[in-house]
Design a protein around this motif. Structure first.
Motif, PDB file in Angstrom:
ATOM      1  N   GLU A  25       0.851  -1.034   0.065  1.00 51.84           N
ATOM      2  CA  GLU A  25       0.132   0.020  -0.031  1.00 51.84           C
ATOM      3  C   GLU A  25       0.606   1.225   0.045  1.00 51.84           C
ATOM      4  OE1 GLU A  25      -2.573  -0.090   3.271  1.00 51.84           O
ATOM      5  OE2 GLU A  25      -3.846  -1.760   2.473  1.00 51.84           O
ATOM      6  N   GLU A  26       2.025   1.183   0.430  1.00 50.84           N
ATOM      7  CA  GLU A  26       2.943   2.449   0.553  1.00 50.84           C
ATOM      8  C   GLU A  26       4.262   2.098  -0.268  1.00 50.84           C
ATOM      9  OE1 GLU A  26       5.299   4.649   4.067  1.00 50.84           O
ATOM     10  OE2 GLU A  26       3.015   4.433   4.157  1.00 50.84           O
ATOM     11  N   PHE A  27       4.636   3.018  -1.077  1.00 49.50           N
ATOM     12  CA  PHE A  27       5.846   2.981  -1.708  1.00 49.50           C
ATOM     13  C   PHE A  27       7.129   3.127  -0.885  1.00 49.50           C
ATOM     14  CE2 PHE A  27       8.153   5.184  -5.481  1.00 49.50           C
ATOM     15  CZ  PHE A  27       8.828   3.909  -5.827  1.00 49.50           C
ATOM     16  N   PRO A  28       7.827   2.113  -0.743  1.00 49.15           N
ATOM     17  CA  PRO A  28       9.080   2.346   0.357  1.00 49.15           C
ATOM     18  C   PRO A  28       9.838   3.189   0.090  1.00 49.15           C
ATOM     19  CG  PRO A  28       8.726   0.046  -0.823  1.00 49.15           C
ATOM     20  CD  PRO A  28       7.845   0.715  -1.440  1.00 49.15           C
ATOM     21  N   ALA A  29      10.074   4.046  -1.217  1.00 47.31           N
ATOM     22  CA  ALA A  29      11.206   5.120  -1.517  1.00 47.31           C
ATOM     23  C   ALA A  29      10.570   6.217  -0.976  1.00 47.31           C
ATOM     24  CB  ALA A  29      11.230   5.211  -3.140  1.00 47.31           C
ATOM     25  N   TYR A  30       9.232   6.510  -0.803  1.00 46.15           N
ATOM     26  CA  TYR A  30       8.828   7.763  -0.065  1.00 46.15           C
ATOM     27  C   TYR A  30       9.279   7.531   1.394  1.00 46.15           C
ATOM     28  CZ  TYR A  30       5.394  10.856   1.893  1.00 46.15           C
ATOM     29  OH  TYR A  30       4.941  11.907   2.810  1.00 46.15           O
ATOM     30  N   THR A  31       9.127   6.494   2.077  1.00 44.95           N
ATOM     31  CA  THR A  31       9.857   6.385   3.226  1.00 44.95           C
ATOM     32  C   THR A  31      11.280   6.799   3.409  1.00 44.95           C
ATOM     33  OG1 THR A  31       8.075   4.936   4.123  1.00 44.95           O
ATOM     34  CG2 THR A  31       9.748   5.060   5.531  1.00 44.95           C
ATOM     35  N   ALA A  32      11.978   6.077   2.551  1.00 43.38           N
ATOM     36  CA  ALA A  32      13.207   6.510   2.452  1.00 43.38           C
ATOM     37  C   ALA A  32      13.518   7.866   2.386  1.00 43.38           C
ATOM     38  CB  ALA A  32      14.086   5.596   1.465  1.00 43.38           C
ATOM     39  N   TYR A  33      12.881   8.725   1.402  1.00 40.80           N
ATOM     40  CA  TYR A  33      13.307   9.985   1.128  1.00 40.80           C
ATOM     41  C   TYR A  33      12.585  10.866   2.126  1.00 40.80           C
ATOM     42  CZ  TYR A  33      14.681   9.583  -3.907  1.00 40.80           C
ATOM     43  OH  TYR A  33      15.337   9.263  -4.847  1.00 40.80           O
ATOM     44  N   THR A  34      11.539  10.605   3.087  1.00 37.57           N
ATOM     45  CA  THR A  34      11.470  11.600   4.248  1.00 37.57           C
ATOM     46  C   THR A  34      12.152  11.174   5.474  1.00 37.57           C
ATOM     47  OG1 THR A  34       9.505   9.967   4.585  1.00 37.57           O
ATOM     48  CG2 THR A  34       8.917  11.817   3.301  1.00 37.57           C
ATOM     49  N   ASP A  35      13.127   9.940   5.332  1.00 39.15           N
ATOM     50  CA  ASP A  35      13.819   9.916   6.464  1.00 39.15           C
ATOM     51  C   ASP A  35      14.791  11.159   6.771  1.00 39.15           C
ATOM     52  OD1 ASP A  35      16.167   8.957   8.133  1.00 39.15           O
ATOM     53  OD2 ASP A  35      15.503   6.894   7.428  1.00 39.15           O
ATOM     54  N   PRO A  36      14.790  11.347   8.057  1.00 37.48           N
ATOM     55  CA  PRO A  36      15.800  12.562   8.399  1.00 37.48           C
ATOM     56  C   PRO A  36      17.275  12.509   7.958  1.00 37.48           C
ATOM     57  CG  PRO A  36      14.250  12.232  10.509  1.00 37.48           C
ATOM     58  CD  PRO A  36      14.030  10.849   9.382  1.00 37.48           C
TER      59      PRO A  36
ATOM     60  N   PHE B  42      18.165  11.116   5.265  1.00 34.39           N
ATOM     61  CA  PHE B  42      18.214  11.484   4.094  1.00 34.39           C
ATOM     62  C   PHE B  42      18.119  12.833   3.639  1.00 34.39           C
ATOM     63  CE2 PHE B  42      17.057  11.105  -0.476  1.00 34.39           C
ATOM     64  CZ  PHE B  42      17.847   9.956  -0.884  1.00 34.39           C
ATOM     65  N   ALA B  43      19.322  13.471   3.380  1.00 40.35           N
ATOM     66  CA  ALA B  43      19.509  14.914   3.214  1.00 40.35           C
ATOM     67  C   ALA B  43      18.672  15.488   2.089  1.00 40.35           C
ATOM     68  CB  ALA B  43      20.692  15.572   3.368  1.00 40.35           C
ATOM     69  N   THR B  44      18.836  14.787   1.051  1.00 40.85           N
ATOM     70  CA  THR B  44      18.200  15.586  -0.042  1.00 40.85           C
ATOM     71  C   THR B  44      16.669  15.128  -0.196  1.00 40.85           C
ATOM     72  OG1 THR B  44      18.733  13.277  -1.404  1.00 40.85           O
ATOM     73  CG2 THR B  44      20.347  15.107  -1.292  1.00 40.85           C
ATOM     74  N   GLY B  45      15.862  14.454   0.638  1.00 37.24           N
ATOM     75  CA  GLY B  45      14.821  14.178   0.486  1.00 37.24           C
ATOM     76  C   GLY B  45      13.963  15.122   1.250  1.00 37.24           C
ATOM     77  N   ALA B  46      12.630  15.220   0.775  1.00 40.23           N
ATOM     78  CA  ALA B  46      11.613  16.341   1.641  1.00 40.23           C
ATOM     79  C   ALA B  46      11.174  15.592   2.638  1.00 40.23           C
ATOM     80  CB  ALA B  46      10.575  16.920   0.736  1.00 40.23           C
ATOM     81  N   ASN B  47      11.395  16.276   3.914  1.00 37.07           N
ATOM     82  CA  ASN B  47      10.784  15.526   5.091  1.00 37.07           C
ATOM     83  C   ASN B  47       9.390  15.862   5.350  1.00 37.07           C
ATOM     84  OD1 ASN B  47      10.893  18.072   6.741  1.00 37.07           O
ATOM     85  ND2 ASN B  47      12.795  18.027   7.184  1.00 37.07           N
ATOM     86  N   GLN B  48       8.903  15.140   6.266  1.00 37.74           N
ATOM     87  CA  GLN B  48       7.253  15.362   6.302  1.00 37.74           C
ATOM     88  C   GLN B  48       6.812  16.943   6.592  1.00 37.74           C
ATOM     89  OE1 GLN B  48       6.029  12.494   5.780  1.00 37.74           O
ATOM     90  NE2 GLN B  48       4.239  13.596   5.276  1.00 37.74           N
ATOM     91  N   GLU B  49       7.687  17.416   7.650  1.00 41.80           N
ATOM     92  CA  GLU B  49       7.399  18.792   8.160  1.00 41.80           C
ATOM     93  C   GLU B  49       7.316  19.637   6.706  1.00 41.80           C
ATOM     94  OE1 GLU B  49       8.925  22.478  11.100  1.00 41.80           O
ATOM     95  OE2 GLU B  49      10.040  20.340  11.214  1.00 41.80           O
TER      96      GLU B  49
END
Length: 503
Positions: A375-386, A388-395
């Motif tokens: 149900e959830e794309f694992p890459a999304y969680t990887a990118y929002t991991d604090p 993972f500097a280049t990903g947009a975090n949840q906040e």
């Protein structure tokens, strides 16, 4: 507008680029071939319109050659993408579904580029990583700097080894093929390594992050600065390489990236930010017109057929790609070129497993998430991991405008179908799959997708094989949690025995 019909040549308007589609020049000599591959960068070059980066060497190749605006990889991850470059096959045809470091491998009977070239009398060399298994299949005559070198150290060694290979044949008259794999712009991004790049980006010009990211914060702009400096360093590395080789007049130079940048909605996805790549061809003795822009849909699967035609080899009928040289024949008919282009993706290791397929035409893009109970794309969680500097975090996502938040919800939990109008929404923020006004377009693209999957013998059309592959991925993930680079190196995959191969 049909992309294959529009041909723009700045300076000289013509569809005829090559003085001859023969595999020989006017002296009866077959050309050398230099394939330059960078890591993890999209079309963020001066010649593609980015005014922040400093890329004079790549811009010069484009100015004196051909630049493709709609070039794509087959999967937005390193090993699978490179497997397509080196086999001419889609990933679901050749078997390299994930990272070579995780022991994913080509099917046994797959032939690779250096094998083809050996048969037609080319010397072959590779500098930098292969990153496709099994390593022993790649019978290059010359190898150097086989590591990934993500620290970006000693980049001048790539140029020195190129000179050694090119000049190391003495009086041997065989033409050569040389593939050079640079480590920029792979993470970690570095503003400076050993004094490179010598020209740094002007941070005052960075007003936003990469366009497909959507989220715009000071933190992400800092990461964008590092990324752009990595692009500058890449260009200087290319400059050192070209200078070291010297005479390139009878050398076809192809430059491309393996896939898009590692920011949110880029690498690991089937969005344009992950699949769309720079692609430049330059050949002083073979290209008549300069500064040429082409908008046909081209792919990394076209590299092997192009090189084989140029080298005088026979192009196997089983290869799904086309020789790009066909675009420049006098009797070229735009309708004869592909009107649709597909791409795949399953996940680079079991922890990222999330099978999907996509296809685009001259205007629209369809992404299909294959239902295997995720149900959830694992890459999304990887990118929002604090971490993972280049990903947009949840906040940061939650502070963005509503349409960006909606796009990230789709990124997180994709529906079965995503449909985008690339003409009006080039970075895919408005999913039209449920819009009744696009019902006809959706059906047309779904038909094109299933036809492409059938034509390329996609094993995941068979639910039994798909379920078996899913079980194997899950079992490996349980045995080696997260299947990190420090675990699971001795995994022996069974999937080559039941997913089949190209007939």
């Amino acid at each position: 507008m049909n992309l294959s019909i529009k041909i723009i040549c700045t300076g000289v308007l013509t569809a005829l680029l090559f003085s001859s589609c023969s595999s020989e020049n006017n002296k009866g000599e077959r050309p050398n071939i230099l394939l330059i591959v960078s890591e993890d960068n999209g079309q963020d070059l001066g010649c593609y319109g980015n005014s922040i980066v400093h890329t004079p060497n790549l811009d010069r190749l484009a100015k004196n050659g051909v630049r493709f605006t709609n070039a794509y990889t087959t999967t937005s991850v390193c090993s699978p993408s490179r497997s397509s470059m080196l086999t001419g096959l889609y990933v679901h045809q050749n078997g390299q579904f994930g990272w070579a470091t995780h022991n994913y491998t080509l099917f046994d009977d797959i032939k690779v580029l250096p094998q083809y070239l050996e048969e037609v009398g080319y010397r072959t060399g590779i500098i930098g990583k292969i990153h496709v298994n099994p390593d022993k299949k790649f019978n290059f005559d010359f190898r150097a700097l086989p590591g990934s070198n993500f620290e970006k150290r000693n980049l001048s060694e790539y140029a020195h080894n190129a000179k050694k290979f090119v000049g190391g044949s003495g009086d041997v008259e065989e033409p050569y093929f040389l593939m050079v794999n640079f480590p920029d712009a792979h993470l970690p991004f570095q503003n400076d390594v050993d004094g490179l790049p010598t020209v740094k980006v002007d941070t005052s010009k960075i007003k936003n992050t990469l366009p497909f990211v959507g989220v715009n914060t000071a933190r992400l702009r800092t990461e964008t600065e590092r990324y752009y400096n990595s692009i500058n360093r890449l260009d200087e590395s290319v400059g050192m390489l070209l200078d070291s080789i010297g005479d390139l007049s009878n050398t076809l130079i192809i430059y491309l990236s393996d896939h898009g940048a590692q920011f949110s909605r880029g690498k690991l996805t089937n969005y344009e930010g992950g699949l769309k790549i720079p692609f430049i061809m330059h050949w002083e003795e073979g290209i008549r017109s300069k500064n040429v822009l082409r908008e046909e849909l081209v792919s990394v699967i076209d590299i092997v057929p192009t090189i084989l035609e140029l080298a005088g080899g026979k192009i196997p009928e089983k290869l799904p790609g086309n020789s790009i040289l066909k675009l420049f024949e006098e009797d070229y008919d735009p309708v004869s070129w592909r009107q649709n282009l597909g791409a795949g993706g399953v996940g680079e290791s079991p922890v990222f497993y999330f099978p999907r397929r996509s296809i685009r035409d001259g205007r629209y893009k369809l992404i299909h998430t294959i239902d295997v109970g995720r149900e959830e794309f694992p890459a999304y969680t990887a990118y929002t991991d604090p971490d993972f500097a280049t990903g947009a975090n949840q906040e940061e996502i939650e502070a963005s405008e509503a349409q960006v938040q909606e796009a990230y919800e789709i990124f997180k939990s994709p529906p079965t179908w995503e449909l985008y109008d690339l003409e009006n929404d080039s970075w895919e923020f408005f999913n039209l799959a449920e819009d009744p006004n696009y019902k006809g377009v959706l059906k047309k693209m779904q038909k094109a997708l299933i036809s492409w999957r059938q034509e390329t013998n996609d094993p995941f059309l068979d639910n039994i094989r798909l379920e078996k592959f899913t079980r194997e991925m899950d079992s490996i993930n349980i045995l080696y949690p997260n299947h990190s680079y420090n675990k699971g190196r001795n995994v022996k995959w069974d999937y080559p025995n039941y997913l089949g191969h190209v007939e």
